[in-house]
Design a protein around this motif. Structure first.
Motif, PDB file in Angstrom:
ATOM      1  N   GLU A  59      14.225-124.457 -48.412  1.00 41.53           N
ATOM      2  CA  GLU A  59      15.646-124.211 -48.186  1.00 41.53           C
ATOM      3  C   GLU A  59      15.886-122.711 -48.115  1.00 41.53           C
ATOM      4  O   GLU A  59      15.226-121.925 -48.798  1.00 41.53           O
ATOM      5  N   ASN A  60      16.849-122.314 -47.288  1.00 45.88           N
ATOM      6  CA  ASN A  60      17.250-120.915 -47.163  1.00 45.88           C
ATOM      7  C   ASN A  60      16.073-119.993 -46.835  1.00 45.88           C
ATOM      8  O   ASN A  60      15.973-118.887 -47.381  1.00 45.88           O
ATOM      9  N   LEU A  61      15.214-120.444 -45.954  1.00 51.62           N
ATOM     10  CA  LEU A  61      14.050-119.653 -45.551  1.00 51.62           C
ATOM     11  C   LEU A  61      14.497-118.382 -44.844  1.00 51.62           C
ATOM     12  O   LEU A  61      15.357-118.412 -43.969  1.00 51.62           O
ATOM     13  N   SER A  73      11.364-115.288 -48.299  1.00 53.98           N
ATOM     14  CA  SER A  73      12.118-115.807 -49.433  1.00 53.98           C
ATOM     15  C   SER A  73      12.662-117.184 -49.082  1.00 53.98           C
ATOM     16  O   SER A  73      12.709-117.575 -47.921  1.00 53.98           O
ATOM     17  N   GLY A  74      13.067-117.911 -50.108  1.00 51.52           N
ATOM     18  CA  GLY A  74      13.605-119.254 -49.955  1.00 51.52           C
ATOM     19  C   GLY A  74      13.162-120.104 -51.125  1.00 51.52           C
ATOM     20  O   GLY A  74      12.431-119.647 -52.009  1.00 51.52           O
ATOM     21  N   LEU A  75      13.621-121.339 -51.143  1.00 53.20           N
ATOM     22  CA  LEU A  75      13.265-122.294 -52.192  1.00 53.20           C
ATOM     23  C   LEU A  75      12.320-123.333 -51.606  1.00 53.20           C
ATOM     24  O   LEU A  75      12.736-124.188 -50.816  1.00 53.20           O
ATOM     25  N   ALA A  76      11.041-123.248 -51.978  1.00 57.54           N
ATOM     26  CA  ALA A  76      10.030-124.201 -51.502  1.00 57.54           C
ATOM     27  C   ALA A  76      10.064-125.451 -52.361  1.00 57.54           C
ATOM     28  O   ALA A  76      10.308-125.382 -53.571  1.00 57.54           O
ATOM     29  N   VAL A 104      10.083-121.919 -56.421  1.00 59.18           N
ATOM     30  CA  VAL A 104       9.525-123.260 -56.236  1.00 59.18           C
ATOM     31  C   VAL A 104      10.334-124.261 -57.049  1.00 59.18           C
ATOM     32  O   VAL A 104      10.609-124.029 -58.233  1.00 59.18           O
ATOM     33  N   GLU A 105      10.697-125.367 -56.412  1.00 57.26           N
ATOM     34  CA  GLU A 105      11.458-126.420 -57.090  1.00 57.26           C
ATOM     35  C   GLU A 105      10.577-127.199 -58.056  1.00 57.26           C
ATOM     36  O   GLU A 105      10.954-127.439 -59.186  1.00 57.26           O
TER      37      GLU A 105
END
Length: 165
Positions: A59-61, A73-76, A104-105
């Motif tokens: 998300e939000n890459l 950056s982002g949420l993997a 990381v989630e």
């Protein structure tokens, strides 16, 4: 998070960054700077598109390219996804380092990275890391979808070597 090093000219020249060694430059430095900036922006967008096309869950890459360094950056979704994203970016011609700013989630142990050298096969790499050449499918699976065939690796490519624990 951290800084990962890659071999600048080992990857495929698919994103329009990097220059051939024999390429002549006759532009003024101002024109070169503007051209490089446009190429870096286009390369960053192409990397983001490639990551999306590979269906890597993030998300939000955001990818930013400055000369031969990329910042991501982002949420993997998980650690494996994060590592694959780093490899997609780092295994691009013209990129020598990736500044990982991703979160990381679902946290899991980090994999090791291996730079392919002349004579390497997935079997030889598996023998080195796992003590068993027949574990090569684990390495192949850990590098999908970037690898489409276990026999198609190249010198300088960086691969994920997952923990088998």
């Amino acid at each position: 998070m951290g800084l990962f090093s890659f071999i600048k000219n080992a990857g495929a020249m698919v994103f329009g960054i990097g220059r051939a060694a024999d390429e002549e430059t006759i532009e003024t430095s101002k024109e070169v700077d503007a051209t490089e900036l446009r190429l870096e922006e286009a390369a960053a967008r192409n990397m983001e598109e490639t990551i999306t096309d590979l269906e890597l869950q993030v998300e939000n890459l955001s990818v930013f390219v400055d000369d031969d360094m990329a910042k991501v950056s982002g949420l993997a979704y998980d650690q494996a996804t994060k590592e694959k994203i780093i490899l997609v970016i780092g295994n691009t011609a013209g990129i020598s380092s990736v500044d990982d700013q991703m979160t990381v989630e679902h946290v899991a142990p980090e994999a090791q990275f291996h730079a392919v050298v002349s004579g390497d096969t997935l079997g030889k790499i598996a023998k080195y890391y796992y003590g068993n050449a027949m574990k090569y499918p684990e390495i192949f699976e850990a590098n999908k979808p970037m690898l489409s065939d276990p026999d198609k690796i190249y010198v300088g490519q960086v691969l994920r070597i997952p923990n088998l624990d």
